[in-house]
Design a protein around this motif. Structure first.
Motif, PDB file in Angstrom:
ATOM      1  N   ASP A   1     -11.734  -8.650-129.634  1.00  0.00           N
ATOM      2  CA  ASP A   1     -12.787  -7.637-129.516  1.00  0.00           C
ATOM      3  C   ASP A   1     -12.597  -6.623-130.634  1.00  0.00           C
ATOM      4  OD1 ASP A   1     -14.753  -5.872-128.760  1.00  0.00           O
ATOM      5  OD2 ASP A   1     -13.957  -5.503-126.740  1.00  0.00           O
TER       6      ASP A   1
ATOM      7  N   CYS B   1     -13.324  -2.304-130.043  1.00  0.00           N
ATOM      8  CA  CYS B   1     -13.395  -2.444-128.586  1.00  0.00           C
ATOM      9  C   CYS B   1     -13.687  -1.170-127.815  1.00  0.00           C
ATOM     10  CB  CYS B   1     -12.081  -3.023-128.079  1.00  0.00           C
ATOM     11  SG  CYS B   1     -10.681  -1.917-128.371  1.00  0.00           S
TER      12      CYS B   1
ATOM     13  N   CYS C   1     -12.189  -0.644-124.113  1.00  0.00           N
ATOM     14  CA  CYS C   1     -11.738  -1.954-123.601  1.00  0.00           C
ATOM     15  C   CYS C   1     -12.501  -2.410-122.358  1.00  0.00           C
ATOM     16  CB  CYS C   1     -10.237  -1.963-123.343  1.00  0.00           C
ATOM     17  SG  CYS C   1      -9.253  -1.646-124.808  1.00  0.00           S
TER      18      CYS C   1
ATOM     19  N   ALA D   1     -12.332  -6.261-122.036  1.00  0.00           N
ATOM     20  CA  ALA D   1     -11.037  -6.775-121.561  1.00  0.00           C
ATOM     21  C   ALA D   1     -10.850  -6.520-120.068  1.00  0.00           C
ATOM     22  CB  ALA D   1      -9.907  -6.141-122.358  1.00  0.00           C
TER      23      ALA D   1
ATOM     24  N   CYS E   1      -7.678  -6.412-128.156  1.00  0.00           N
ATOM     25  CA  CYS E   1      -8.545  -5.244-128.346  1.00  0.00           C
ATOM     26  C   CYS E   1      -8.146  -4.488-129.607  1.00  0.00           C
ATOM     27  CB  CYS E   1      -8.429  -4.316-127.146  1.00  0.00           C
ATOM     28  SG  CYS E   1      -8.864  -5.090-125.575  1.00  0.00           S
TER      29      CYS E   1
ATOM     30  N   SER F   1      -7.640   3.355-124.910  1.00  0.00           N
ATOM     31  CA  SER F   1      -7.000   2.652-123.802  1.00  0.00           C
ATOM     32  C   SER F   1      -5.645   2.162-124.292  1.00  0.00           C
ATOM     33  CB  SER F   1      -7.865   1.457-123.390  1.00  0.00           C
ATOM     34  OG  SER F   1      -7.125   0.523-122.645  1.00  0.00           O
TER      35      SER F   1
ATOM     36  N   ARG G   1      -4.564  -0.661-123.996  1.00  0.00           N
ATOM     37  CA  ARG G   1      -4.738  -2.051-124.440  1.00  0.00           C
ATOM     38  C   ARG G   1      -5.076  -2.162-125.925  1.00  0.00           C
ATOM     39  NH1 ARG G   1      -8.379  -4.989-119.781  1.00  0.00           N
ATOM     40  NH2 ARG G   1      -6.939  -4.623-118.083  1.00  0.00           N
ATOM     41  N   VAL G   2      -5.486  -1.064-126.555  1.00  0.00           N
ATOM     42  CA  VAL G   2      -5.980  -1.090-127.940  1.00  0.00           C
ATOM     43  C   VAL G   2      -4.832  -1.242-128.927  1.00  0.00           C
ATOM     44  CG1 VAL G   2      -7.172   0.225-129.739  1.00  0.00           C
ATOM     45  CG2 VAL G   2      -8.003   0.301-127.384  1.00  0.00           C
TER      46      VAL G   2
END
Length: 176
Positions: free
Chosen positions: A73, A76, A79, A82, A91, A98, A100-101
């Motif tokens: 992504d 993103c 996220c 995700a 991401c 986030s 997750r990035v």
């Protein structure tokens, strides 16, 4: 008055993203980290007025595909993708909204060549170095993979150099 000022700042930042390279965007947000959050606040205000959030269309698309597909992504944001699918989603963005990035330039993501099945650019193809960004997506896609919405089938190895005639036009706002 404050709402109008926030809207003007969003338009200014959006124009900067469309008229500069992804490297310029990275420098902009490194120099002014609050600008990224202001941009996303403005973005959220915009999409609340849309009949559909584009990321939700991509979520529906991926939910109809095997969960084994690996997704990258690009740009993103928070996220959402995700968090909404069972797939493994890498991401990438310039600032982490986030945990997750992975923070990076979309023209240079830390993925191995031919390691993903789907590359997603949901409202994220903005830089003047479009060819580099799409070239990076091409590098990380497996053969036979494709982009969503603009569906490009990868039929061979990446070729060096720019693609002839490929160009994005910037989103320019009129002065008020």
């Amino acid at each position: 008055m404050e709402e109008r000022l926030l809207g003007a700042r969003f338009r200014y930042l959006n124009q900067q993203l469309y008229t500069g390279s992804s490297q310029d965007a990275a420098r902009l947000f490194r120099a002014d980290p609050a600008a990224f959050h202001l941009y996303h606040q403005g973005f959220e205000r915009q999409v609340r007025r849309w009949p559909e959030r584009p990321v939700q269309r991509i979520v529906r698309y991926l939910r109809r595909r095997p969960a084994s597909l690996v997704v990258a992504d690009f740009g993103c944001g928070d996220c959402t993708l995700a968090a909404s699918v069972r797939n493994k989603v890498h991401c990438f963005d310039l600032v982490p909204l986030s945990p997750r990035v992975t923070v990076c330039d979309m023209a240079k993501v830390p993925l191995a060549a031919e390691s993903v099945d789907v590359a997603v650019f949901c409202l994220a193809l903005m830089g003047t170095n479009l060819q580099e960004i799409l070239g990076e997506a091409n590098r990380v896609l497996r053969l036979g993979s494709y982009f969503y919405l603009l569906e490009f089938v990868k039929t061979g190895p990446a070729r060096p150099g720019p693609a002839p005639g490929l160009r994005l036009r910037p989103c320019l706002y009129k002065r008020r």
